[in-house]
Design an enzyme around this catalytic site. Structure first.
Site, PDB file in Angstrom:
ATOM      1  N   ASN B 275       0.854  -1.159   0.064  1.00 42.97           N
ATOM      2  CA  ASN B 275       0.005   0.029   0.388  1.00 42.97           C
ATOM      3  C   ASN B 275       0.725   1.234  -0.118  1.00 42.97           C
ATOM      4  O   ASN B 275       2.060   1.309   0.048  1.00 42.97           O
ATOM      5  CB  ASN B 275      -0.961   0.038   1.028  1.00 42.97           C
ATOM      6  N   CYS B 338      -7.764  -2.548  -6.328  1.00 44.79           N
ATOM      7  CA  CYS B 338      -7.209  -2.567  -5.141  1.00 44.79           C
ATOM      8  C   CYS B 338      -8.106  -2.249  -4.121  1.00 44.79           C
ATOM      9  O   CYS B 338      -9.461  -2.803  -4.139  1.00 44.79           O
ATOM     10  CB  CYS B 338      -6.054  -1.795  -5.311  1.00 44.79           C
ATOM     11  N   ASP B 340      -9.395   1.381  -3.297  1.00 38.75           N
ATOM     12  CA  ASP B 340     -10.224   2.400  -3.906  1.00 38.75           C
ATOM     13  C   ASP B 340     -10.261   2.466  -5.243  1.00 38.75           C
ATOM     14  O   ASP B 340     -11.041   3.008  -6.022  1.00 38.75           O
ATOM     15  CB  ASP B 340     -10.004   3.901  -3.229  1.00 38.75           C
TER      16      ASP B 340
END
EC number: 3.1.3.64
Lengths: 707, 660
Positions: B275, B338, B340
């Site tokens: 992330n 993913c 958003d």
């Protein structure tokens, strides 16, 4: 196809050949086999070469895959693609040949098992579907065998390779190659690069360097001063030959101080072995030694070559680790590649070499100090440093001819023990110092792509040549041994080729082939690729900058002697270790004071860190390479050649790009040519200029105005 | 201006980062948009300009005898160290910069004051240069399977999506709205790239709100519709670009990933890209390595490995390769998401498109790609690149990673890209510079509300105008390698990914190779072109002259001979073999010799263009000295004064021609 297809008439039963192979090994100069000379010659075998086994197969790992024949002879393993025409001029092939001594690992693979055959006690118990030959030069030969009744041949050829590899002798040259080559040419041929075996070669080179204070000494003409030294070398004008002899006796293995390179600014670069500590020099001896070291300069700097550089064992270990890392099945975890690369230390050693070489270049060029490189043996890192310094400081050394001459002089003639260092005489003294040097040169090529006339392809060719026993260049340790061999070859030529009319006397060296006879293994098209299309001799990166400031030229105090170590100059009381020590036993190689360690190198002190260069003026022609961690690159195109995944799509970067560029320009030229002169047009519209011509024309265009 | 506490400080030292003993003395100016340092040294008066929006961090270090040091780190990886004599001045500069570097309103950004002297019409033309509806047309849309949907008119369904969206024909408004309610931030599956050769497509969305067991019929129908839009395949890949663990953690929050049992004919696949927080830290670690004063081999290699940066780059590339293979080789459509669907999804979709379609490897195509996958689909530029003061945890080098992926591909396929490294570097620079309006805000909706197109200029027009700077001389549109899909090995070989010194060390000139082959080739190429043009012009003139001569019988035809030769002598050396003595002519062509041509083109390559094309970049004198470097080290370097311009050359040409 010269080997013939299946079912050709040559004999392929390996078991019958074995005893004969043995006899080949015994007699150094085997007679071409009388039993099958015609088929040998017809099939363009080398004289004395015998086919031991062969099998049809497919070469894998290339796009597209090639089908052909895998052949094992008593000299080499070679893969001949179908329809491939042996070039008339190149008895060997750089692409398809693997010299037996080059085979580092042999793996046989079937769908069920996989075995490494060169390990002691390993047996081939199955019929291989594929074999993989890993070259010690990082090349890979992967051949898959066709199924369908030919399995025994696959087995035979694999076993033949194992046996031939075991019986191969690293010191043995492909016999008769000289013969086959010289037989084609006219009587006396001049080597492409002066071999530095005659006094004239040395005199010519001395004049080229304008080394006025120096002369060619003939004191070692019979190799009685030192067998590892060349017959001729340069000594100061004023020193008599008997003084040379006297002085050289006090150096390790008789390797006294000789000139390597004369800088036009007046300084000299010398190299010598360590002081022979067990000797007992008298006053006159010491004077001779000192005057040879000083060579008329008031100000000289002694450099301990070994200081901060890896020793031979380090180099060997690093190279072994590098090779292990680059094998396709190296066990390095995916995300540990960089630290594994670091762990080989190879890049670190390159960094150290570049750093030291640029420091010495600064001393010789901008500070105009004479430098003496001293290494105990004077046969390894002295050659590396001396060559690197010349590459950095002398634009002539960066031409194709200049570089080859440099290697011939500082490595081959200077007695770098190639055979031992490349593992020809057992593992104990093995250390590929020369390959370390080539990587250093590659780094320079990356950093200064417009300053070198030769290309990466040339460096690769040289890199691969060290494992091909076609000439004696890398097969002997000293000029003396090399000379012995070539004299024998000469008599061999006279005896065994009655039809060959070579003038017998006077030109005994003319026959000697060297690695610089590239046409033994490289076609003309390949040799053209040795040229770096980006080379621009007119381009002087620093000529726009002001000339060196006078502050760089300030000489030291009169008659001063310095030691250079770790980036710092320390004054020395004396050059030789003996004068003040009454007892010679007290003399050690470390009689010198340990200097304070300076973290900055000399080049840093002069011009700031590499990231700052370019902002300050450098002396014309001097290149200062960057040697910070991120600046040292990994030579993928050499070391990762054996990784099939890297070969695809990736192997065509810049070099081929430049070739494309050339062909594009070629088209343009063609387009213009008819408009310029109708004669050319009418001659032959299909004549295509080759790249060198293009480069020539391009250069002509760029130089037009300046000339 | 009210934030500038002190507009000018004298006797400031600009420290050379690598050799601190060397420092330039000068004056520091603070303006509304830039920090400017002007050296006192009278012969250089070197200037260093830094845009406020490029400032990443400002650090006040402990006061020393010489003064108070201030360290400025920039988002384009430049590092500036200043020593200000008075503590008070230093504090004022520090406080001012803190505020100036973190504007709170869009109106404070540079693009609202930047004026490149274009009229309204030119500005408008600039904004339509890249037209996404054209791009969808190029893909072959709309067609039998895909249609333009107006469901998001006025951003009614999803405010971070654009209004123009392509969806499968069979997906009704009901299905779309239903599906959007089942997706994070209502980012329902839409088309990103359509591969017309085999009807396979790349679609994108955010994660489903599946939690542990929730289902949505419309969402299932939506995926079904995507599958049906590709009649050649009986399933769809659903690629979740997150590590599985992260996706599972999201389930606890009522989000998560698709359950293969609920959707008919999908194949689900995780590709573990970390992330934004992991990426931010990784870059930080790598930059620490870059900041080392004199990195050794182990400092560098260990540091690089421990940063994990190249591993992350590889993960993104692997995802792109997977999708490109699925589309081109298997002919299967892929839905990518993913969390958003605006960071990793954007990276992966654009890498895959770049691998699949040679159009995206051209200058204009690459701009279109960024416009489509990043700008229009609501990549949060403002948050990720910290244009306005905001949450530092939102900042992450997401598009930087994509740009690096492109560079890595360029290294592996040197002939496949029409643009060069400089193009990528300049795009990266302007993503942070806020000099142009393209990358403002977080979504199309916000940009429209702000009337960006009426108030700012477009970067694409600016880059296009200066495209000569950005061309890759090795580009071969007809090369087998460059056509169709780029094939990368899937085998694990992460040594293919290299440290991008040209980006992260770009202000450390010494770190770069001293000569650039690319620039050299570019110069040769331009020279060739110039010569060709010149040849044509000369031929035309020759023709005219010959006509005149024909009319004028007194003039012998001989006279035209030398002029002919002199005209061509520049272009071909082989003429030297002709018996005529034309050396005099050669000499009389000094200013237009090929070597001069080289220099001209080198200048075009560097100085002129940088100056005109990139006011900000060139204003930075570090860049400028790099420029000087290049021009002087250009292949023909020589002693020529760089000020000789082609206008003058033409004059002398003319003169010579007349004498001939």
């Amino acid at each position: 196809m010269w080997w013939g297809g299946r079912g050709q008439s040559f004999n392929i039963a390996p078991q019958k050949e074995e005893p004969e192979m043995g006899s080949v090994q015994e007699s150094r100069m085997p007679e071409p086999r009388s039993r099958q000379p015609s088929s040998c010659l017809a099939s363009r075998c080398l004289p004395g070469e015998q086919i031991l086994a062969w099998a049809p197969g497919v070469r894998k790992g290339l796009e597209p895959e090639l089908s052909g024949t895998l052949i094992c002879t008593n000299f080499r393993v070679t893969f001949q693609p179908c329809g491939w025409q042996q070039n008339q001029d190149t008895p060997l092939s750089s692409e398809y040949d693997f010299a037996l001594v080059n085979i580092g690992r042999l793996e046989a693979v079937s769908s069920l098992s996989r075995v490494q055959l060169l390990r002691p006690g390993s047996l081939l118990k199955f019929i291989p579907e594929e074999i993989m030959i890993h070259g010690r030069d990082f090349r890979l030969l992967r051949v898959g065998f066709e199924a369908g009744g030919l399995e025994p041949q696959a087995f035979q050829v694999t076993m033949a390779i194992v046996q031939a590899r075991a019986q191969s002798n690293p010191a043995q040259q492909y016999s008769g190659i000289t013969l086959s080559k010289t037989g084609q040419g006219s009587g006396s041929r001049k080597p492409p690069v002066p071999l530095m075996e005659t006094a004239e070669d040395w005199e010519t080179e001395r004049k080229k360097q304008a080394a006025r204070g120096w002369r060619v000494s003939t004191v070692n003409e019979r190799f009685d001063v030192a067998t590892s030294l060349p017959r001729y070398f340069w000594v100061p004008n004023r020193i008599l030959d008997n003084e040379v002899r006297r002085a050289f006796g006090h150096f390790h293995q008789g390797r006294g101080p000789r000139l390597s390179w004369h800088h036009p600014g007046g300084s000299d670069l010398l190299r010598c072995g360590g002081f022979y500590t067990a000797s007992d020099p008298n006053k006159e001896d010491i004077r001779a030694v000192e005057s040879m070291l000083q060579a008329g300069h008031s100000d000289v700097v002694l450099v301990d070559t070994m200081d901060e550089l890896p020793n031979l064992a380090d180099v060997q270990l690093a190279h072994l680790r590098l090779r292990a890392l680059c094998l396709p099945d190296s066990s390095v975890a995916e995300d540990k590649w960089l630290s594994a690369l670091e762990g080989t230390r190879w890049l670190d050693y390159i960094r150290a070499c570049l750093r030291k070489a640029s420091d010495i270049s600064v001393l010789v060029t901008s500070r105009v100090r004479s430098v003496i490189l001293q290494e105990r043996g004077d046969r390894d890192l002295n050659g590396l440093l001396s060559s690197l310094v010349q590459l950095l400081s002398a634009p002539e050394a960066r031409t194709l001819f200049g570089f080859q001459s440099l290697v011939q002089r500082e490595w081959v003639a200077a007695g770098h023990p190639f055979l031992t260092r490349l593992g020809g005489t057992g593992a104990s003294e093995e250390a590929p110092v020369f390959l370390l040097f080539l990587d250093c040169v590659w780094q320079l090529l990356q950093q200064f792509p417009a300053d070198f006339e030769f290309s990466e392809f040339f460096l690769l060719a040289l890199h691969d040549s060290v494992r091909v026993p076609d000439t004696l260049t890398f097969l002997r340790n000293t000029p003396w041994e090399r000379g012995k061999q070539s004299r024998q070859l000469n008599s061999y030529t006279q005896v065994y080729t009655p039809g060959y009319s070579q003038a017998p006397a006077g030109n005994s060296f003319n026959l000697q082939l060297s690695v610089w006879d590239w046409d033994l293994r490289y076609s003309n098209a390949q040799i053209l690729q040795f040229q770096n299309p980006g080379y621009d001799p007119e381009h002087c990166p620093d000529s726009w900058l002001p000339r060196p400031q006078p502050s760089f030229m300030i000489p030291g105090p009169p008659s001063s002697v310095w030691l250079f170590s770790r980036g710092a100059l320390t004054p020395l009381n004396q050059l030789c270790p003996w004068r003040d020590s009454p007892s010679l036993l007290a003399v050690s190689s470390r009689w010198l004071p340990r200097p304070a360690i300076s973290s900055e190198s000399l080049a840093d002190q002069e011009w700031g860190l590499p990231s700052h260069w370019g902002a300050c003026p450098l002396p014309p022609g001097l290149l200062l390479p960057g040697y910070l961690g991120p600046q040292i690159r990994f030579w993928r195109r050499c070391y990762l050649r054996g990784r099939p995944e890297v070969q695809m799509g990736l192997s065509s970067p810049t070099i081929s790009g430049l070739q494309d560029e050339l062909s594009h320009l070629q088209e343009l030229l063609q387009k213009w040519t008819p408009r310029i002169s109708p004669e050319v047009h009418s001659k032959d519209p299909h004549t295509i200029l080759n790249p060198t011509e293009i480069v020539g024309i391009l250069k002509g265009r760029t130089e037009g105005d300046l000339g | 201006m009210e934030h500038i506490r002190t507009p000018k400080v004298e006797n400031v030292r600009l420290v050379d980062r690598v050799s601190p003993k060397k420092a330039a003395l000068g004056t520091l100016y603070l303006t509304a948009t830039h920090v400017i340092f002007v050296e006192n040294s009278p012969d250089t008066r070197k200037e260093t300009w830094i845009l406020h929006s490029q400032i990443s961090t400002i650090e006040k270090q402990a006061t020393t005898a010489t003064g108070c040091p201030l360290l400025i780190r920039c988002k384009n990886f430049q590092i500036i160290q200043l020593i200000i004599p008075q503590e008070r001045d230093c504090h004022d500069v520090y406080i001012s910069l803190i505020r100036l570097a973190r504007p709170v309103k869009y109106e404070e950004l540079y693009c609202f004051s930047f004026n490149p002297m274009l009229d309204k019409e030119e500005r408008e033309q600039g904004w339509v240069l890249i037209d996404l509806s054209e791009e969808y047309k190029r893909m072959g849309l709309p067609n039998h399977y895909w249609q333009l949907s107006d469901v998001n008119r006025d951003y009614r369904v999803c405010d971070s999506y654009p209004t123009e969206l392509y969806v499968p024909r069979s997906a009704t408004a009901h299905i779309i709205v239903g599906s959007s309610k089942f997706r994070s931030r209502r980012r329902f599956p839409v088309l990103s790239y359509y591969y017309k050769d085999n009807h396979a497509s790349i679609c994108r969305s955010s994660q489903p709100l599946s939690g542990f067991s929730a289902r949505c019929l419309e969402d299932e129908q939506m995926l079904q519709a995507i599958r049906k839009a590709n009649p050649g395949s009986d399933f769809v890949y659903v690629v979740d670009t997150r590590p599985k663990l992260n996706a599972m953690a999201n389930r606890a929050a009522g989000k998560g990933y698709e359950n293969e049992d609920n959707y008919s004919n999908i194949k689900f696949q995780f590709i573990g890209i970390e992330n934004i927080h992991v990426m931010r830290n990784s870059l930080q670690k790598m930059l620490e390595v870059c900041e080392l004063k004199s990195p050794s081999m182990s400092d560098f290699l260990w540091g690089l490995e421990n940063s994990g940066w190249l591993r992350h780059i590889k993960a993104i590339m692997d995802a792109g390769i997977f999708i490109a293979k699925a589309v081109s080789e298997e002919g299967v459509s892929v839905l990518v998401h993913c969390s958003d669907g605006w960071d990793r999804t954007a990276q992966v979709c654009s890498v895959a498109s770049l691998l699949l379609d040679p159009h995206y490897r051209t200058l204009k195509g690459f701009m279109v790609l960024i416009e489509k996958d990043w700008i229009s689909f609501g990549h949060k530029f403002n948050h990720r690149y910290g244009n306005l003061d905001g949450d530092p945890k939102e900042i992450s080098p997401v598009i930087d990673q994509f740009i690096e992926c492109v560079w890595q591909l360029m290294e592996q396929f040197p002939c496949a890209f029409e643009f060069n490294e400089r193009f990528l570097i300049h795009i990266q620079h302007h993503i942070y510079s806020c000099q142009f309006g393209n990358f403002l805000c977080n979504s199309q909706k916000e940009r429209r509300e702000l009337k960006i197109q009426e108030r700012t200029y477009s970067l694409w027009a600016h880059l296009w105008k200066n495209r000569a700077d950005y061309l890759n001389p090795l580009f071969r549109a007809d090369h087998s390698q460059t056509q169709g899909t780029l094939h990368l090995p899937t085998a694990p070989c992460n040594f293919m990914y290299k440290f991008w010194s040209g980006m992260y060390n770009r202000f450390e000139k010494g770190m770069q190779p001293r000569q650039s082959v690319t620039d050299y080739l570019m110069a040769v190429k331009e020279e060739t072109q110039q010569l060709e043009e010149e040849l044509e012009a000369l031929e035309e003139r020759l023709e005219k002259i010959q006509k005149v001569q024909l009319n004028c019988t007194k003039v012998k035809s001989k006279q035209s001979e030398p002029s002919k030769h002199s005209g061509f002598s520049t272009s071909d050396n082989s003429i030297a073999n002709t018996p005529q003595d034309y050396s005099g002519n050669m000499k009389s062509f000094p200013s237009r010799s090929p070597s001069q041509g080289d220099e001209d083109s080198a200048l075009i390559l560097t100085q002129d263009n940088l100056k005109s094309s990139d006011p900000d970049l060139s204003a930075n004198s570090d860049q400028e000295s790099g420029v000087e470097d290049l021009s002087c080290r250009s292949p023909s370097g020589g002693e020529h004064a760089p000020s000789e311009d082609s206008g003058k050359d033409r004059d002398s040409d003319e003169a010579v021609f007349l004498t001939a």
